[in-house]
Motif scaffolding. Structure first.
Motif, PDB file in Angstrom:
ATOM      1  N   UNK A 295       6.093  -4.353   9.733  1.00 45.40           N
ATOM      2  CA  UNK A 295       7.082  -3.496   9.081  1.00 45.40           C
ATOM      3  C   UNK A 295       6.947  -2.051   9.562  1.00 45.40           C
ATOM      4  N   UNK A 296       8.007  -1.530  10.171  1.00 48.64           N
ATOM      5  CA  UNK A 296       8.037  -0.141  10.653  1.00 48.64           C
ATOM      6  C   UNK A 296       9.423   0.433  10.384  1.00 48.64           C
ATOM      7  N   UNK A 297       9.525   1.598   9.695  1.00 47.57           N
ATOM      8  CA  UNK A 297       8.427   2.321   9.052  1.00 47.57           C
ATOM      9  C   UNK A 297       8.076   1.676   7.710  1.00 47.57           C
ATOM     10  N   UNK A 298       6.944   2.061   7.168  1.00 53.49           N
ATOM     11  CA  UNK A 298       6.483   1.517   5.902  1.00 53.49           C
ATOM     12  C   UNK A 298       6.737   2.535   4.792  1.00 53.49           C
ATOM     13  N   UNK A 299       7.507   2.127   3.794  1.00 55.43           N
ATOM     14  CA  UNK A 299       7.759   2.987   2.646  1.00 55.43           C
ATOM     15  C   UNK A 299       6.731   2.764   1.562  1.00 55.43           C
ATOM     16  N   UNK A 300       6.867   3.493   0.471  1.00 50.92           N
ATOM     17  CA  UNK A 300       5.876   3.417  -0.612  1.00 50.92           C
ATOM     18  C   UNK A 300       5.821   2.016  -1.215  1.00 50.92           C
ATOM     19  N   UNK A 324      -6.129   4.751   1.807  1.00 59.25           N
ATOM     20  CA  UNK A 324      -6.422   5.908   2.664  1.00 59.25           C
ATOM     21  C   UNK A 324      -5.507   5.945   3.890  1.00 59.25           C
ATOM     22  N   UNK A 325      -5.158   4.762   4.422  1.00 57.48           N
ATOM     23  CA  UNK A 325      -4.191   4.708   5.519  1.00 57.48           C
ATOM     24  C   UNK A 325      -2.825   5.224   5.048  1.00 57.48           C
ATOM     25  N   UNK A 326      -2.475   4.898   3.835  1.00 58.01           N
ATOM     26  CA  UNK A 326      -1.212   5.356   3.262  1.00 58.01           C
ATOM     27  C   UNK A 326      -1.170   6.881   3.181  1.00 58.01           C
ATOM     28  N   UNK A 327      -2.261   7.469   2.748  1.00 56.01           N
ATOM     29  CA  UNK A 327      -2.336   8.928   2.646  1.00 56.01           C
ATOM     30  C   UNK A 327      -2.257   9.560   4.034  1.00 56.01           C
ATOM     31  N   UNK A 328      -2.954   8.967   5.004  1.00 58.42           N
ATOM     32  CA  UNK A 328      -2.910   9.494   6.378  1.00 58.42           C
ATOM     33  C   UNK A 328      -1.506   9.372   6.977  1.00 58.42           C
ATOM     34  N   UNK A 329      -0.755   8.362   6.512  1.00 60.11           N
ATOM     35  CA  UNK A 329       0.624   8.193   6.990  1.00 60.11           C
ATOM     36  C   UNK A 329       1.589   9.145   6.287  1.00 60.11           C
ATOM     37  N   UNK A 330       1.043   9.987   5.397  1.00 59.88           N
ATOM     38  CA  UNK A 330       1.826  10.988   4.663  1.00 59.88           C
ATOM     39  C   UNK A 330       2.892  10.360   3.761  1.00 59.88           C
ATOM     40  N   UNK A 331       2.539   9.220   3.163  1.00 58.64           N
ATOM     41  CA  UNK A 331       3.392   8.583   2.165  1.00 58.64           C
ATOM     42  C   UNK A 331       2.834   8.933   0.791  1.00 58.64           C
ATOM     43  N   UNK A 332       3.659   9.528  -0.057  1.00 61.68           N
ATOM     44  CA  UNK A 332       3.217   9.984  -1.365  1.00 61.68           C
ATOM     45  C   UNK A 332       2.989   8.800  -2.302  1.00 61.68           C
ATOM     46  N   UNK A 333       1.778   8.621  -2.837  1.00 62.21           N
ATOM     47  CA  UNK A 333       1.535   7.512  -3.771  1.00 62.21           C
ATOM     48  C   UNK A 333       2.225   7.759  -5.106  1.00 62.21           C
ATOM     49  N   UNK A 334       2.486   6.676  -5.837  1.00 63.25           N
ATOM     50  CA  UNK A 334       3.073   6.797  -7.168  1.00 63.25           C
ATOM     51  C   UNK A 334       2.194   6.055  -8.173  1.00 63.25           C
ATOM     52  N   UNK A 335       2.696   5.885  -9.383  1.00 60.93           N
ATOM     53  CA  UNK A 335       1.855   5.283 -10.429  1.00 60.93           C
ATOM     54  C   UNK A 335       1.524   3.825 -10.110  1.00 60.93           C
ATOM     55  N   UNK A 336       2.415   3.122  -9.395  1.00 59.72           N
ATOM     56  CA  UNK A 336       2.132   1.733  -9.021  1.00 59.72           C
ATOM     57  C   UNK A 336       0.989   1.680  -8.010  1.00 59.72           C
ATOM     58  N   UNK A 337       0.963   2.639  -7.091  1.00 60.16           N
ATOM     59  CA  UNK A 337      -0.121   2.712  -6.108  1.00 60.16           C
ATOM     60  C   UNK A 337      -1.470   2.744  -6.807  1.00 60.16           C
ATOM     61  N   UNK A 338      -1.578   3.611  -7.818  1.00 57.69           N
ATOM     62  CA  UNK A 338      -2.873   3.790  -8.482  1.00 57.69           C
ATOM     63  C   UNK A 338      -3.215   2.615  -9.396  1.00 57.69           C
TER      64      UNK A 338
END
Length: 606
Positions: A295-300, A324-338
Motif C-alpha cells: 500500500x502506497x501511500x499509507x494513511x493513518x 515508530x515507522x508511522x511517526x518517521x513517515x510523518x503520519x499523525x497518530x490518533x486515538x485509535x493508534x494509541x
C-alpha cells in the motif's frame, strides 16, 4: 472549442462565473477558477470569498450551489446553517429547491437530526415537492438512516414511482436497525437491482453478525448478480472482507482477494486496508504485512490497522516498531493508534514502555487520552500483577471508569489470586453491566479456587434469580473452505467417535512429555477424574482434534473460540503442537496464540 475563464477585475464578478459553473459543471474550469482565486486573492480563502458573495450579492442560485457543495464534502452543519440563513433572507425560490432538498436531507441523515429532517420534510410539502422522485427517495433515506423505519416505510409506500435508490435507502436503513427480514423481503421484491442493492445486503449481513450470509451473497453476486449481470465494486469487496475476518474464513478471504485482483479492485486503498485487517483477523500476519507493504501511500487508517494487527497477535516489539515507522513517515497518530499501541504493550508485558507512551500521548502527540486508553493501561498494570497501581489509576481517572476498565482488573485478579480487589471490581461490574453473566462466572470461579463454596452457591442463586444463562463455549475451524463448529462436550458431530478416540489417546502421550491437567479450570465440586474428563471435551480441543484428523501433516490449524482460552487448554495445545509437529493458531475473544514446537507466541503471558 475549448472554454477558458475570463479574467474578472472585481470580486463581485465571480458571481457570474459561479452561476455559469453551477449550470454547466466542468472540473477543468472549476480548477482554473480555484487557481485564479488563489493567485489573485492570496489573502482571502475560497470559503471567505463565498461568504463575501453571499452577503454582498445574495441569490438563491448561489446559496443552492454552496449548500450542495458543503453537503457533498460532508460539512453538514454548515449545510444546514446556510439553509437557515437563506430562509431568513427570504431567498426561497421553489424552482431552485428541487435539487437542494436532497442535499439538506443528506445533511440531516449524516448528523442523525431527525427533528431537523422533519422540518425540511415540512418545507418539501410546503413547496409541493412531496411527489418528486428525487426528493421522495432522499426522505426515505433520511428517515431510514435516523432509525425511523415506520416513517420511511410510510413514505416509501406512498411514492407513486419508486426508483432503485428508494429501495436501496430502505434496505440500508433496515439493515442498520437490525430489521434483517424486512431488508430481505424488500431485496427479493426488487425488480431491478444495482451494485448498491447487493452491497447494502452484504454489508448489512456482515454488520449484523451474519458472515455466512454475507459471503454466500457475495459469491452469488460475483458470478453475475443472480443473472442480473451486476458485479461487485470496491465498496462491495471492502464490505464483505470483515465477514471473512469475523468467521476466520481465511480460504474464502483469499478467494475474494484473488477475485479483487483479477478485476483490478485491489488497487483501491480502502480495499487494501480491508485486506490487511482480514488477513490479520484470520491469523495470517505474514499476508497482512505483505498487503500493508504494497500500500502506497499509507494513511493513518492503514497504519492503525497494522498496529492493531500486531497488538492482537501479541507482537509487542512489532507493534512499537510499526508505530515508530508511522511517526518517521510523518503520519499523525490518533486515538485509535494509541489504543492499538497500548494494547500491544499490555499483551506483551512491556509495562514501562507502555506507561511512557501513555504519558507522552497528550504532550508529545497531541492526542487526549480517552477511557479506552485508560482501560489499556489498567490492563497493562493488572496483567503485570501491579493491581494496587491499577486501582490507584482508576481512582485518578478524569472520567467514569467503564466496564472494560473494571473487567481488566477482574480478569487479572483471578490470574494473580487477589480476591479483595477482585470483589471490588466485580461489584462495580454488576452495576455497569448487570446482564453480563461472564462477570458472575469469573467471581464464582475465584470463590471456587479459594474454596468458598457457600459464596459460589450465593452467586449461582443471584444468577438464577436474574434469569441469566451462561454463554456456551464454542470453537470453529475452517477445513477446505468450510467452517466446522464445535460446542463443549459436543457429541453430535458426524466424526464425534473419531474425535474422542484421538483425544482419549492424547493424555498418555502428553503426560509422558510432562503435561499435567490443570483441574482448577474445571471448577465443579466433583472428583479429579471427572474434572479431567470435563477439560478434555473443551470446544477448542475438539476443533483441533478434528483438524488433525482431516488435514495432511504440516498443515497449519486455525481455530477460533468465542471465549477466552482456558489455562489447561493453553497448556495442552502446546504439547499437541510438539507431538504432531503442527503450527496451531488459536484466536480467542482477547487475542491470538500461535503454538509451535511446544511453546506459544504469548510466552505464557496472557
Amino acid at each position: 472549442m475549448e472554454h477558458t475563464l475570463p479574467t474578472p477585475r472585481q470580486t463581485p464578478s465571480y458571481l457570474n462565473l459561479f452561476t455559469y459553473l453551477t449550470a454547466n459543471p466542468s472540473l477543468k474550469l472549476s480548477r482554473q477558477l480555484h487557481a485564479h482565486i488563489i493567485l489573485t486573492h492570496s489573502s482571502v480563502s475560497v470559503h471567505a470569498l463565498f461568504n463575501h458573495l453571499i452577503h454582498t450579492h445574495p441569490s438563491s442560485l448561489l446559496f443552492n450551489a454552496v449548500i450542495r457543495a458543503y453537503a457533498q464534502v460532508g460539512h453538514y452543519q454548515q449545510t444546514l446553517k446556510l439553509y437557515s440563513q437563506m430562509l431568513s433572507m427570504g431567498l426561497c425560490r421553489p424552482h431552485y429547491f428541487t435539487f437542494t432538498f436532497p442535499f439538506l436531507l443528506k445533511a440531516c441523515a449524516g448528523l442523525s437530526l431527525v427533528q431537523t429532517g422533519k422540518c425540511v420534510h415540512a418545507h418539501c410539502l410546503g413547496f409541493g415537492f412531496q411527489r418528486d422522485l428525487y426528493v421522495g427517495s432522499s426522505l426515505v433515506n433520511m428517515y431510514a438512516k435516523c432509525g425511523e423505519l415506520a416513517d420511511a416505510r410510510d413514505l416509501f409506500d406512498e411514492m407513486p414511482v419508486r426508483d432503485v435508490s428508494a429501495w436501496n435507502a430502505f434496505i440500508s436503513g433496515c439493515m442498520r436497525s437490525g430489521m434483517i427480514r424486512w431488508a430481505e423481503d424488500f431485496f427479493r421484491r426488487m425488480e431491478r437491482r444495482n451494485v448498491l442493492s447487493w452491497t447494502a445486503m452484504i454489508s448489512g449481513y456482515a454488520q449484523n453478525g451474519l458472515p455466512n450470509k454475507a459471503l454466500s451473497m457475495f459469491e452469488e453476486m460475483s458470478i453475475g448478480g443472480g443473472g442480473s449481470g451486476v458485479r461487485p465494486n470496491w465498496v462491495t469487496v471492502m464490505s464483505v472482507l470483515p465477514a471473512c475476518a469475523h468467521s476466520a474464513a481465511l480460504e474464502q478471504g483469499k478467494r475474494i482477494h484473488h477475485y479483487a485482483s483479477s478485476v483490478g479492485l485491489d488497487r483501491n486503498s480502502s480495499v487494501q486496508t480491508a485486506l490487511i485487517a482480514m488477513y490479520a483477523k484470520c491469523g495470517s500476519l505474514v499476508e497482512a504485512r505483505h498487503s500493508f507493504d504494497k500500500l502506497v501511500p499509507k494513511g493513518v487508517v492503514a497504519w492503525n490497522t497494522m498496529i492493531t494487527a500486531y497488538a492482537s497477535h501479541g507482537k509487542g516489539a512489532e507493534t512499537i516498531s510499526t508505530f515508530e515507522d508511522m511517526i518517521r513517515a510523518k503520519v499523525q497518530p490518533d486515538f485509535i493508534t494509541f489504543t492499538g499501541l497500548l494494547s500491544g504493550c499490555s499483551h506483551s508485558g512491556l509495562v514501562e514502555i507502555g506507561l511512557r507512551y501513555f504519558n507522552d500521548m497528550e504532550q508529545v502527540y497531541s492526542v487526549e487520552p480517552r477511557v479506552e486508553h485508560y482501560a489499556c493501561v489498567v490492563d497493562l498494570l493488572s496483567r503485570a500483577g501491579r493491581l494496587q497501581e491499577a486501582k490507584e489509576l482508576i481512582d485518578q481517572m478524569p472520567m467514569q471508569p467503564s466496564a472494560s476498565v473494571w473487567g481488566a482488573v477482574l480478569a487479572a485478579c483471578r490470574m494473580h489470586k487477589n480476591l479483595e480487589i477482585g470483589e471490588r471490581a466485580a461489584k462495580e461490574l454488576f452495576v455497569l453491566e448487570p446482564e453480563n453473566i461472564g462477570n458472575y462466572v469469573l467471581l464464582s470461579n475465584m470463590y471456587a479456587e479459594f474454596g468458598k463454596w457457600e459464596e459460589v452457591d450465593k452467586l449461582r442463586g443471584v444468577v438464577k434469580s436474574l434469569g441469566l444463562k451462561k454463554k456456551p463455549g464454542c470453537s470453529w475451524t475452517e477445513i477446505n473452505g468450510r467452517a466446522h463448529l464445535f460446542l463443549g462436550g459436543d457429541v453430535l458431530h458426524q466424526q464425534a467417535k473419531e474425535i474422542y478416540k484421538l483425544l482419549e489417546a492424547l493424555p498418555k502421550q502428553m503426560k509422558a512429555s510432562g503435561y499435567v491437567p490443570d483441574t482448577k479450570f474445571a471448577l465443579h465440586d466433583v472428583s479429579e477424574e471427572e474434572k479431567e474428563h470435563n477439560l478434555s471435551t473443551h470446544s477448542e480441543k475438539l476443533a483441533i482434534a478434528f483438524g488433525l484428523l482431516n488435514t495432511s501433516p504440516g498443515t497449519v490449524l486455525r481455530v477460533t473460540k468465542n471465549l477466552r482460552i482456558c489455562g489447561d487448554c493453553h497448556s495442552a495445545i502446546k504439547f499437541i503442537s510438539r507431538i504432531y509437529d503442527r503450527e496451531i493458531v488459536v484466536r480467542d475473544v482477547n487475542r491470538f496464540h500461535h503454538f509451535q514446537d511446544g511453546s506459544c507466541s504469548c510466552g505464557d503471558y496472557w
